[in-house]
Motif scaffolding. Structure first.
Motif, PDB file in Angstrom:
ATOM      1  N   THR B 103       0.677  -1.152   0.019  1.00 21.43           N
ATOM      2  CA  THR B 103       0.064   0.000   0.003  1.00 21.43           C
ATOM      3  C   THR B 103       0.753   1.368  -0.064  1.00 21.43           C
ATOM      4  N   LEU B 104       2.168   1.116   0.434  1.00 22.57           N
ATOM      5  CA  LEU B 104       3.000   2.287   0.427  1.00 22.57           C
ATOM      6  C   LEU B 104       3.779   2.550  -0.961  1.00 22.57           C
ATOM      7  N   PHE B 105       4.164   1.355  -1.463  1.00 23.81           N
ATOM      8  CA  PHE B 105       4.965   1.374  -2.668  1.00 23.81           C
ATOM      9  C   PHE B 105       4.039   1.581  -3.908  1.00 23.81           C
ATOM     10  N   HIS B 106       4.400   1.809  -4.924  1.00 23.32           N
ATOM     11  CA  HIS B 106       3.755   1.683  -6.135  1.00 23.32           C
ATOM     12  C   HIS B 106       4.381   0.460  -7.047  1.00 23.32           C
ATOM     13  N   ILE B 107       3.451  -0.484  -7.037  1.00 28.68           N
ATOM     14  CA  ILE B 107       4.183  -1.774  -7.563  1.00 28.68           C
ATOM     15  C   ILE B 107       3.400  -2.134  -8.851  1.00 28.68           C
ATOM     16  N   TYR B 108       4.367  -2.404  -9.838  1.00 28.66           N
ATOM     17  CA  TYR B 108       3.781  -2.995 -11.196  1.00 28.66           C
ATOM     18  C   TYR B 108       4.252  -4.018 -11.556  1.00 28.66           C
ATOM     19  N   PRO B 109       3.339  -4.844 -12.516  1.00 30.27           N
ATOM     20  CA  PRO B 109       3.902  -6.288 -12.793  1.00 30.27           C
ATOM     21  C   PRO B 109       5.172  -6.218 -13.523  1.00 30.27           C
ATOM     22  N   THR B 110       5.374  -5.224 -14.687  1.00 34.77           N
ATOM     23  CA  THR B 110       6.632  -5.274 -15.520  1.00 34.77           C
ATOM     24  C   THR B 110       7.092  -3.869 -15.448  1.00 34.77           C
ATOM     25  N   VAL B 111       8.271  -3.610 -16.137  1.00 38.42           N
ATOM     26  CA  VAL B 111       8.831  -2.350 -16.346  1.00 38.42           C
ATOM     27  C   VAL B 111       8.035  -1.655 -17.251  1.00 38.42           C
ATOM     28  N   LYS B 112       7.587  -2.195 -18.411  1.00 36.42           N
ATOM     29  CA  LYS B 112       6.688  -1.666 -19.434  1.00 36.42           C
ATOM     30  C   LYS B 112       5.551  -0.761 -18.529  1.00 36.42           C
ATOM     31  N   GLU B 113       4.639  -1.406 -17.721  1.00 36.77           N
ATOM     32  CA  GLU B 113       3.820  -0.933 -17.152  1.00 36.77           C
ATOM     33  C   GLU B 113       4.066   0.175 -15.940  1.00 36.77           C
ATOM     34  N   ALA B 114       5.198  -0.059 -15.427  1.00 37.79           N
ATOM     35  CA  ALA B 114       5.871   1.148 -14.521  1.00 37.79           C
ATOM     36  C   ALA B 114       5.989   2.317 -15.477  1.00 37.79           C
ATOM     37  N   LEU B 115       6.766   1.803 -16.662  1.00 37.66           N
ATOM     38  CA  LEU B 115       7.070   3.213 -17.331  1.00 37.66           C
ATOM     39  C   LEU B 115       6.085   3.914 -17.756  1.00 37.66           C
ATOM     40  N   GLU B 116       4.751   3.189 -18.310  1.00 39.14           N
ATOM     41  CA  GLU B 116       3.721   3.780 -18.702  1.00 39.14           C
ATOM     42  C   GLU B 116       2.888   4.597 -17.780  1.00 39.14           C
TER      43      GLU B 116
END
Lengths: 171, 128
Positions: B103-116
């Protein structure tokens, strides 16, 4: 009436009791993380030989690291003259590890809840939570300077399932 | 542009800094202080850091590693930046769930989604 606790397993009490017997080993080392890692790796290596699975090994490594690190940093406060004692017993069914330091101990009951919103930003205080989450049993000594971790082998075949505890009444 | 520090592989996409760890044992207790120092240097070199940390290949972490990530997250926020975590294995993600740090960190499945998410400001795909 007296009560005696026996370890009962699927192959019958006697055999299970024999199988639950393992040798206790003790390691005592100075308050250095490198020494802690050496002992941790020794225990994990023996668990691999006893066919513990990857998930069990992940859990054990995490809990051992937290317990040993707590003993060195918080218990002994990294004092060179103070030792950590690790006593462990490994069988195919379970691992028991006692980690003891030479500090003044602490009361785990008064630790703040690290998952509370107001504590999420704290950079420490999650070790005990993780030990409890990943081990089957975590017991602190009354003095609070030692903790005993127990982990069952979840990878054992059905005939080697973890021992259950049965209370037998006498008299 | 790519630069290799001892324990981090750092790449840039525009003003977004991507970090990968060079060893799967990188977040072990023995390495974490050094990792924290190297990540701090990266953050402090940016005006408004936009940082992605990939956990690809990482198979272990400790509460000390979580503490270091919180410190880095705070440093990024103090500089009005944004931090994204991604490529976290299910086993390690479980640690984030237990500690509620998901809940504190913004976690995404892949680099692509994190970049987006950094480019668009959207939180689509964020793991909860």
């Amino acid at each position: 009436m007296k009560h005696l606790k026996l370890q009962a397993g699927p192959r019958g009490q006697r055999q299970s009791r024999e199988k639950s017997v393992g040798l206790w080993c003790t390691e005592e080392f100075p308050s250095e993380m490198s020494e802690g890692r050496r002992v941790e790796e020794k225990i994990l290596s023996q668990c691999r030989k006893h066919a513990y699975g990857q998930r069990d090994l992940f859990a054990l490594k995490l809990a051992l690291e937290e317990a040993i690190s707590n003993a060195i940093r918080h218990g002994n406060k990294c004092t060179p003259g103070k030792n950590v004692r690790v006593k462990y017993r490994i069988t195919r069914q379970r691992v028991d590890v006692m980690v003891e330091d030479e500090g003044h101990g602490f009361d785990p009951a008064v630790l703040p809840d690290p998952t509370a919103d107001e504590n999420l930003q704290r950079t420490c205080g999650r070790g005990v939570l993780l030990m409890r989450a990943y081990m089957n049993n975590v017991v602190f000594s009354p003095a609070g300077n030692s903790v005993t971790l127990t982990k069952f082998n979840e990878s054992s075949s059905s005939s080697d399932t973890p021992l259950s505890t049965t209370t037998v009444a006498f008299g | 542009m790519q630069q290799d520090a001892a324990r981090l592989k750092v790449t840039r996409e525009g003003d977004i800094v991507q970090v990968e760890f060079t060893s799967r044992k990188i977040l072990d207790e023995g390495n974490i202080a050094e990792i924290g120092d190297q990540l701090s240097v990266l953050v402090e070199a940016e005006h408004r850091p936009r940082l992605i940390i990939s956990f690809a290949g990482v198979d272990h972490l400790s509460s000390a590693a979580l503490g270091t990530l919180i410190t880095i997250n705070n440093k990024v926020k103090n500089r009005d930046g944004q931090l994204r975590l991604c490529n976290i294995s299910p086993q390690i993600y479980e640690v984030f769930l237990i500690t509620k740090l998901n809940t504190l960190f913004h976690i995404y499945p892949t680099v692509k989604e994190a970049l987006e998410s950094l480019r668009s400001g959207s939180q689509a795909g964020r793991l909860k």
